[in-house]
Design a protein around this motif. Sequence first.
Motif, PDB file in Angstrom:
ATOM      1  N   LEU A  72       8.644 -37.614 -64.393  1.00  0.00           N
ATOM      2  CA  LEU A  72       9.070 -36.317 -64.925  1.00  0.00           C
ATOM      3  C   LEU A  72       7.902 -35.583 -65.575  1.00  0.00           C
ATOM      4  CD1 LEU A  72      12.542 -37.005 -66.553  1.00  0.00           C
ATOM      5  CD2 LEU A  72      12.048 -35.623 -64.534  1.00  0.00           C
ATOM      6  N   ASP A  73       7.080 -36.301 -66.335  1.00  0.00           N
ATOM      7  CA  ASP A  73       5.934 -35.680 -67.001  1.00  0.00           C
ATOM      8  C   ASP A  73       4.997 -35.024 -65.982  1.00  0.00           C
ATOM      9  OD1 ASP A  73       6.913 -36.445 -69.454  1.00  0.00           O
ATOM     10  OD2 ASP A  73       5.569 -38.178 -69.661  1.00  0.00           O
ATOM     11  N   LYS A  74       4.763 -35.707 -64.851  1.00  0.00           N
ATOM     12  CA  LYS A  74       3.905 -35.134 -63.799  1.00  0.00           C
ATOM     13  C   LYS A  74       4.470 -33.811 -63.291  1.00  0.00           C
ATOM     14  CE  LYS A  74       2.852 -39.530 -61.823  1.00  0.00           C
ATOM     15  NZ  LYS A  74       2.849 -40.320 -60.591  1.00  0.00           N
ATOM     16  N   HIS A  75       5.771 -33.806 -63.027  1.00  0.00           N
ATOM     17  CA  HIS A  75       6.416 -32.592 -62.511  1.00  0.00           C
ATOM     18  C   HIS A  75       6.464 -31.492 -63.555  1.00  0.00           C
ATOM     19  CE1 HIS A  75       7.742 -34.049 -58.592  1.00  0.00           C
ATOM     20  NE2 HIS A  75       7.988 -35.211 -59.180  1.00  0.00           N
ATOM     21  N   ASN A  76       6.803 -31.855 -64.784  1.00  0.00           N
ATOM     22  CA  ASN A  76       6.981 -30.846 -65.833  1.00  0.00           C
ATOM     23  C   ASN A  76       5.670 -30.174 -66.224  1.00  0.00           C
ATOM     24  OD1 ASN A  76       9.690 -31.480 -65.803  1.00  0.00           O
ATOM     25  ND2 ASN A  76       9.592 -32.785 -67.603  1.00  0.00           N
ATOM     26  N   THR A  77       4.565 -30.929 -66.270  1.00  0.00           N
ATOM     27  CA  THR A  77       3.285 -30.316 -66.648  1.00  0.00           C
ATOM     28  C   THR A  77       2.788 -29.359 -65.577  1.00  0.00           C
ATOM     29  OG1 THR A  77       2.066 -32.234 -65.822  1.00  0.00           O
ATOM     30  CG2 THR A  77       2.541 -32.176 -68.180  1.00  0.00           C
ATOM     31  N   SER A  78       3.197 -29.567 -64.323  1.00  0.00           N
ATOM     32  CA  SER A  78       2.806 -28.647 -63.254  1.00  0.00           C
ATOM     33  C   SER A  78       3.875 -27.569 -63.018  1.00  0.00           C
ATOM     34  CB  SER A  78       2.555 -29.424 -61.963  1.00  0.00           C
ATOM     35  OG  SER A  78       3.757 -29.999 -61.489  1.00  0.00           O
ATOM     36  N   MET A  79       4.897 -27.533 -63.889  1.00  0.00           N
ATOM     37  CA  MET A  79       6.000 -26.561 -63.774  1.00  0.00           C
ATOM     38  C   MET A  79       6.744 -26.699 -62.443  1.00  0.00           C
ATOM     39  SD  MET A  79       5.920 -25.031 -66.675  1.00  0.00           S
ATOM     40  CE  MET A  79       6.802 -23.499 -66.568  1.00  0.00           C
ATOM     41  N   ASN A  80       6.759 -27.894 -61.897  1.00  0.00           N
ATOM     42  CA  ASN A  80       7.466 -28.207 -60.661  1.00  0.00           C
ATOM     43  C   ASN A  80       8.657 -29.088 -61.026  1.00  0.00           C
ATOM     44  OD1 ASN A  80       7.983 -28.362 -57.933  1.00  0.00           O
ATOM     45  ND2 ASN A  80       6.648 -30.114 -57.630  1.00  0.00           N
ATOM     46  N   PHE A  81       9.638 -28.497 -61.700  1.00  0.00           N
ATOM     47  CA  PHE A  81      10.732 -29.242 -62.318  1.00  0.00           C
ATOM     48  C   PHE A  81      11.598 -29.988 -61.318  1.00  0.00           C
ATOM     49  CE2 PHE A  81       9.830 -27.783 -66.412  1.00  0.00           C
ATOM     50  CZ  PHE A  81       9.501 -26.443 -66.344  1.00  0.00           C
ATOM     51  N   VAL A  82      12.105 -31.138 -61.753  1.00  0.00           N
ATOM     52  CA  VAL A  82      13.083 -31.905 -60.995  1.00  0.00           C
ATOM     53  C   VAL A  82      14.456 -31.447 -61.463  1.00  0.00           C
ATOM     54  CG1 VAL A  82      13.994 -34.198 -60.524  1.00  0.00           C
ATOM     55  CG2 VAL A  82      11.522 -33.871 -60.795  1.00  0.00           C
ATOM     56  N   LEU A  83      15.295 -31.081 -60.521  1.00  0.00           N
ATOM     57  CA  LEU A  83      16.633 -30.585 -60.838  1.00  0.00           C
ATOM     58  C   LEU A  83      17.670 -31.664 -60.565  1.00  0.00           C
ATOM     59  CD1 LEU A  83      16.370 -27.059 -59.212  1.00  0.00           C
ATOM     60  CD2 LEU A  83      15.876 -27.719 -61.570  1.00  0.00           C
ATOM     61  N   ALA A  84      18.752 -31.638 -61.355  1.00  0.00           N
ATOM     62  CA  ALA A  84      19.810 -32.629 -61.176  1.00  0.00           C
ATOM     63  C   ALA A  84      21.164 -31.989 -61.410  1.00  0.00           C
ATOM     64  CB  ALA A  84      19.616 -33.781 -62.149  1.00  0.00           C
ATOM     65  N   ARG A  85      22.169 -32.597 -60.815  1.00  0.00           N
ATOM     66  CA  ARG A  85      23.549 -32.236 -61.111  1.00  0.00           C
ATOM     67  C   ARG A  85      24.257 -33.527 -61.502  1.00  0.00           C
ATOM     68  NH1 ARG A  85      26.953 -33.643 -56.982  1.00  0.00           N
ATOM     69  NH2 ARG A  85      25.972 -33.955 -54.986  1.00  0.00           N
ATOM     70  N   PHE A  86      25.385 -33.387 -62.146  1.00  0.00           N
ATOM     71  CA  PHE A  86      26.104 -34.546 -62.668  1.00  0.00           C
ATOM     72  C   PHE A  86      27.500 -34.601 -62.080  1.00  0.00           C
ATOM     73  CE2 PHE A  86      22.949 -33.499 -65.855  1.00  0.00           C
ATOM     74  CZ  PHE A  86      22.382 -34.748 -66.100  1.00  0.00           C
ATOM     75  N   GLU A  87      27.923 -35.793 -61.697  1.00  0.00           N
ATOM     76  CA  GLU A  87      29.285 -36.015 -61.215  1.00  0.00           C
ATOM     77  C   GLU A  87      30.087 -36.625 -62.350  1.00  0.00           C
ATOM     78  OE1 GLU A  87      28.922 -38.472 -57.745  1.00  0.00           O
ATOM     79  OE2 GLU A  87      27.957 -36.864 -56.594  1.00  0.00           O
ATOM     80  N   GLY A  88      31.322 -36.191 -62.513  1.00  0.00           N
ATOM     81  CA  GLY A  88      32.175 -36.710 -63.574  1.00  0.00           C
ATOM     82  C   GLY A  88      31.702 -36.301 -64.959  1.00  0.00           C
ATOM     83  N   PHE A  89      31.101 -35.121 -65.071  1.00  0.00           N
ATOM     84  CA  PHE A  89      30.534 -34.636 -66.335  1.00  0.00           C
ATOM     85  C   PHE A  89      31.627 -34.133 -67.276  1.00  0.00           C
ATOM     86  CE2 PHE A  89      29.091 -31.275 -69.093  1.00  0.00           C
ATOM     87  CZ  PHE A  89      27.888 -31.733 -69.584  1.00  0.00           C
ATOM     88  N   THR A  90      31.516 -34.498 -68.550  1.00  0.00           N
ATOM     89  CA  THR A  90      32.353 -33.921 -69.602  1.00  0.00           C
ATOM     90  C   THR A  90      31.500 -33.747 -70.855  1.00  0.00           C
ATOM     91  OG1 THR A  90      33.124 -36.081 -70.393  1.00  0.00           O
ATOM     92  CG2 THR A  90      34.535 -34.942 -68.811  1.00  0.00           C
ATOM     93  N   ALA A  91      31.780 -32.708 -71.591  1.00  0.00           N
ATOM     94  CA  ALA A  91      31.104 -32.465 -72.863  1.00  0.00           C
ATOM     95  C   ALA A  91      32.162 -32.159 -73.907  1.00  0.00           C
ATOM     96  CB  ALA A  91      30.118 -31.306 -72.746  1.00  0.00           C
ATOM     97  N   ARG A  92      31.953 -32.679 -75.104  1.00  0.00           N
ATOM     98  CA  ARG A  92      32.869 -32.435 -76.220  1.00  0.00           C
ATOM     99  C   ARG A  92      32.087 -31.832 -77.375  1.00  0.00           C
ATOM    100  NH1 ARG A  92      37.769 -34.937 -75.729  1.00  0.00           N
ATOM    101  NH2 ARG A  92      37.907 -36.558 -74.171  1.00  0.00           N
ATOM    102  N   PRO A  93      32.578 -30.737 -77.927  1.00  0.00           N
ATOM    103  CA  PRO A  93      31.915 -30.175 -79.102  1.00  0.00           C
ATOM    104  C   PRO A  93      32.256 -30.989 -80.353  1.00  0.00           C
ATOM    105  CG  PRO A  93      33.774 -28.822 -78.460  1.00  0.00           C
ATOM    106  CD  PRO A  93      33.673 -29.913 -77.447  1.00  0.00           C
ATOM    107  N   TYR A  94      31.302 -31.035 -81.285  1.00  0.00           N
ATOM    108  CA  TYR A  94      31.526 -31.677 -82.578  1.00  0.00           C
ATOM    109  C   TYR A  94      30.630 -31.005 -83.604  1.00  0.00           C
ATOM    110  CZ  TYR A  94      27.125 -34.234 -82.044  1.00  0.00           C
ATOM    111  OH  TYR A  94      25.797 -34.552 -81.896  1.00  0.00           O
ATOM    112  N   VAL A  95      30.903 -31.241 -84.863  1.00  0.00           N
ATOM    113  CA  VAL A  95      30.098 -30.700 -85.949  1.00  0.00           C
ATOM    114  C   VAL A  95      29.266 -31.834 -86.522  1.00  0.00           C
ATOM    115  CG1 VAL A  95      30.140 -29.548 -88.190  1.00  0.00           C
ATOM    116  CG2 VAL A  95      31.833 -28.945 -86.443  1.00  0.00           C
ATOM    117  N   ASP A  96      27.927 -31.646 -86.568  1.00  0.00           N
ATOM    118  CA  ASP A  96      27.057 -32.703 -87.080  1.00  0.00           C
ATOM    119  C   ASP A  96      27.058 -32.709 -88.613  1.00  0.00           C
ATOM    120  OD1 ASP A  96      25.325 -30.684 -87.907  1.00  0.00           O
ATOM    121  OD2 ASP A  96      23.819 -31.084 -86.386  1.00  0.00           O
ATOM    122  N   ARG A  97      26.305 -33.622 -89.209  1.00  0.00           N
ATOM    123  CA  ARG A  97      26.277 -33.781 -90.664  1.00  0.00           C
ATOM    124  C   ARG A  97      25.746 -32.551 -91.385  1.00  0.00           C
ATOM    125  NH1 ARG A  97      24.188 -40.015 -91.359  1.00  0.00           N
ATOM    126  NH2 ARG A  97      25.901 -40.914 -90.171  1.00  0.00           N
ATOM    127  N   ALA A  98      24.940 -31.751 -90.695  1.00  0.00           N
ATOM    128  CA  ALA A  98      24.393 -30.533 -91.298  1.00  0.00           C
ATOM    129  C   ALA A  98      25.334 -29.339 -91.118  1.00  0.00           C
ATOM    130  CB  ALA A  98      23.029 -30.210 -90.690  1.00  0.00           C
TER     131      ALA A  98
END
Length: 119
Positions: A72-98
């Motif tokens: 990833l570092d090799k790709h990111n430093t040359s701005m040649n990003f690796v892209l990904a998608r996720f299967e079965g993705f879920t996100a839950r919002p929460y409030v942190d300690r701050a």
Amino acid sequence: MASFTLTFQQIAGGADFAPIVGVSDLYEYKDGKPTSTRLGSRYIVLLLSDGCFPLAVRVEDAEAPVISQEELDKHNTSMNFVLARFEGFTARPYVDRAGRMQLSAKADRIVLVKEGAAK
């Protein structure tokens, strides 16, 4: 707060994929300390629709990550990003300690899309 989940498209402004900028092993924790039991991988992606907000996505897998941080570092430093998608993705919002709103995200599987398309 009511409990609900969000899809990847809902938090990524309709996008199906995002550039990966980081990866690390995910370990089991006991008594606030990591054990030697590996649970999976943690991928850091950038949500481009939200000002490049970084999001950590947990993927429980028995094997090594699909890509190494060194690769990833090799790709990111040359701005040649690796892209990904996720299967079965879920996100839950929460409030942190701050008192800030955060997202806890997980997926069943990560799939590399292609390299360089996020230039």
